[in-house]
Design an enzyme around this catalytic site. Structure first.
Site, PDB file in Angstrom:
ATOM      1  CB  THR A  28      35.666  11.623  73.548  1.00 24.63           C
ATOM      2  OG1 THR A  28      34.480  11.968  73.567  1.00 24.63           O
ATOM      3  CG2 THR A  28      36.403  10.180  73.711  1.00 24.63           C
ATOM      4  CB  SER A  30      43.918  11.023  77.908  1.00 20.26           C
ATOM      5  OG  SER A  30      44.632  11.662  76.783  1.00 20.26           O
ATOM      6  CG  ASP A  81      36.882  17.051  71.863  1.00 23.18           C
ATOM      7  OD1 ASP A  81      36.220  16.562  70.967  1.00 23.18           O
ATOM      8  OD2 ASP A  81      37.455  16.234  72.395  1.00 23.18           O
ATOM      9  N   GLY A  82      39.826  17.649  72.837  1.00 21.61           N
ATOM     10  CA  GLY A  82      40.927  17.327  72.555  1.00 21.61           C
ATOM     11  C   GLY A  82      41.327  17.288  71.220  1.00 21.61           C
ATOM     12  CG  ASP A  84      43.793  12.264  67.366  1.00 20.82           C
ATOM     13  OD1 ASP A  84      44.196  11.691  68.465  1.00 20.82           O
ATOM     14  OD2 ASP A  84      42.642  12.266  67.220  1.00 20.82           O
ATOM     15  N   GLY A  96      41.021   9.940  67.242  1.00 22.31           N
ATOM     16  CA  GLY A  96      42.006   9.092  67.722  1.00 22.31           C
ATOM     17  C   GLY A  96      41.381   7.958  68.820  1.00 22.31           C
ATOM     18  N   GLY A  97      40.353   8.868  69.488  1.00 20.71           N
ATOM     19  CA  GLY A  97      39.211   8.085  70.443  1.00 20.71           C
ATOM     20  C   GLY A  97      38.039   7.604  69.940  1.00 20.71           C
ATOM     21  CD  GLU A 103      35.751  13.704  69.718  1.00 17.24           C
ATOM     22  OE1 GLU A 103      36.332  13.707  68.532  1.00 17.24           O
ATOM     23  OE2 GLU A 103      36.470  13.421  70.511  1.00 17.24           O
ATOM     24  CE  LYS A 121      47.826  14.804  71.280  1.00 20.03           C
ATOM     25  NZ  LYS A 121      46.407  14.935  71.831  1.00 20.03           N
TER      26      LYS A 121
HETATM   27  O1  DER Z   1      39.300  11.183  69.406  1.00 16.43           O
HETATM   28  C1  DER Z   1      39.578  12.431  69.772  1.00 16.43           C
HETATM   29  O2  DER Z   1      39.075  13.239  68.757  1.00 16.43           O
HETATM   30  C2  DER Z   1      40.236  12.869  70.889  1.00 16.43           C
HETATM   31  O3  DER Z   1      39.768  14.116  71.307  1.00 16.43           O
HETATM   32  C3  DER Z   1      41.657  12.808  70.574  1.00 16.43           C
HETATM   33  O4  DER Z   1      41.913  13.521  69.365  1.00 16.43           O
HETATM   34  C4  DER Z   1      42.558  13.496  71.527  1.00 16.43           C
HETATM   35  O5  DER Z   1      42.893  12.468  72.602  1.00 16.43           O
HETATM   36  P1  DER Z   1      43.743  12.756  73.522  1.00 16.43           P
HETATM   37  O6  DER Z   1      43.510  13.953  74.644  1.00 16.43           O
HETATM   38  O7  DER Z   1      43.871  11.180  74.463  1.00 16.43           O
HETATM   39  O8  DER Z   1      45.104  12.566  73.150  1.00 16.43           O
END
Ligand code: DER
Length: 223
Positions: A28, A30, A81-82, A84, A96-97, A103, A121
């Site tokens: 989840t 951006s 996945d992304g 923070d 953050g999301g 996740e 990051k």
């Molecule tokens: O909520 C999360 O874990 C997202 O992966 C967040 O950590 C990264 O979101 P971003 O790609 O919008 O910075």
């Protein structure tokens, strides 16, 4: 390169980890949204996705990618996945999301966690980004006091002036002032506090690979 362009770069680079004919685990945020958009260009080569949030599910389905429930699949080859924050060993702060619980569940059923992130990051030590912790609402204040006892300052995440309610119907505390020197020990400790649903330290489910977007292009970090 703007941060958005870096996110697009790593989102596209993650396609090389997608196994044809399989179901891919999708996180989840951006940066993941850039991956989902890239995944849509090869959607006829995959069976579908397991999603970590309602937001990602909506985006996947809008692009014609079938979404499966976690209980419909045993193991996934890869989870994209992304984060923070990510440190030099692949430990991450996430949430953050507000999707940290699902996740971590999908990450746990995946063989390889591929983190996609822009260079902002990458940190030496986790804890500068306010640590998200999903909590059962009735336990929030007691958990906040426990963080205070270790030097942290926890605030309830609000949305439109009211406590944010996660996909799982719980609340989120964001904790500042922590120094997480040992992510595994910290995650194990906080996991045990009554009322904690998920702590946003991903040490047990750490990344195996990080695709880091930098002004010099995409760096592939392996752990
Ligand atoms: O909520 C999360 O874990 C997202 O992966 C967040 O950590 C990264 O979101 P971003 O790609 O919008 O910075």
């Amino acid at each position: 390169l703007t941060q958005d362009e870096l996110k697009t770069l790593v989102g596209q680079a993650a396609l090389r980890y997608v196994v044809p004919g399989e179901i891919v685990g999708v996180g989840t945020g951006s940066t993941v949204n850039k991956f989902i958009d890239a995944l849509a260009t090869i959607k006829d080569q995959i069976k579908g996705a397991v999603s970590s949030s309602e937001a990602s599910t909506a985006r996947l389905q809008a692009l014609g990618i079938p979404v499966f429930d976690s209980n419909e699949v045993e193991q996934l080859a890869v989870y994209i996945d992304g984060a923070d924050e990510i440190d030099g060993q692949g430990h991450m702060v996430k949430g953050g999301g507000a999707a940290l619980t699902r996740e971590k569940i999908v990450a746990a059923q995946s063989r390889l966690f591929v983190c996609i992130a822009d260079e902002s990051k990458l940190v030496e030590q986790l804890g500068r980004f306010p640590l998200p912790v999903e909590v059962i609402p009735m336990a929030a204040q007691r958990i906040a006091r426990q963080f205070a006892a270790m030097g942290g300052s926890a605030t309830l995440r609000l949305k439109d002036g009211a406590p944010l309610v996660t996909d799982n119907g719980q609340h989120i505390l964001d904790v500042t002032g922590l120094r997480i020197a040992d992510p595994l020990a910290f995650e194990a400790q906080v996991n045990n506090w009554p009322g904690v649903v998920t702590v946003g330290v991903f040490a047990f489910q750490k990344a195996g690979v990080c695709l880091l977007g930098t002004r010099d292009g995409v760096k592939t970090l392996e752990y």
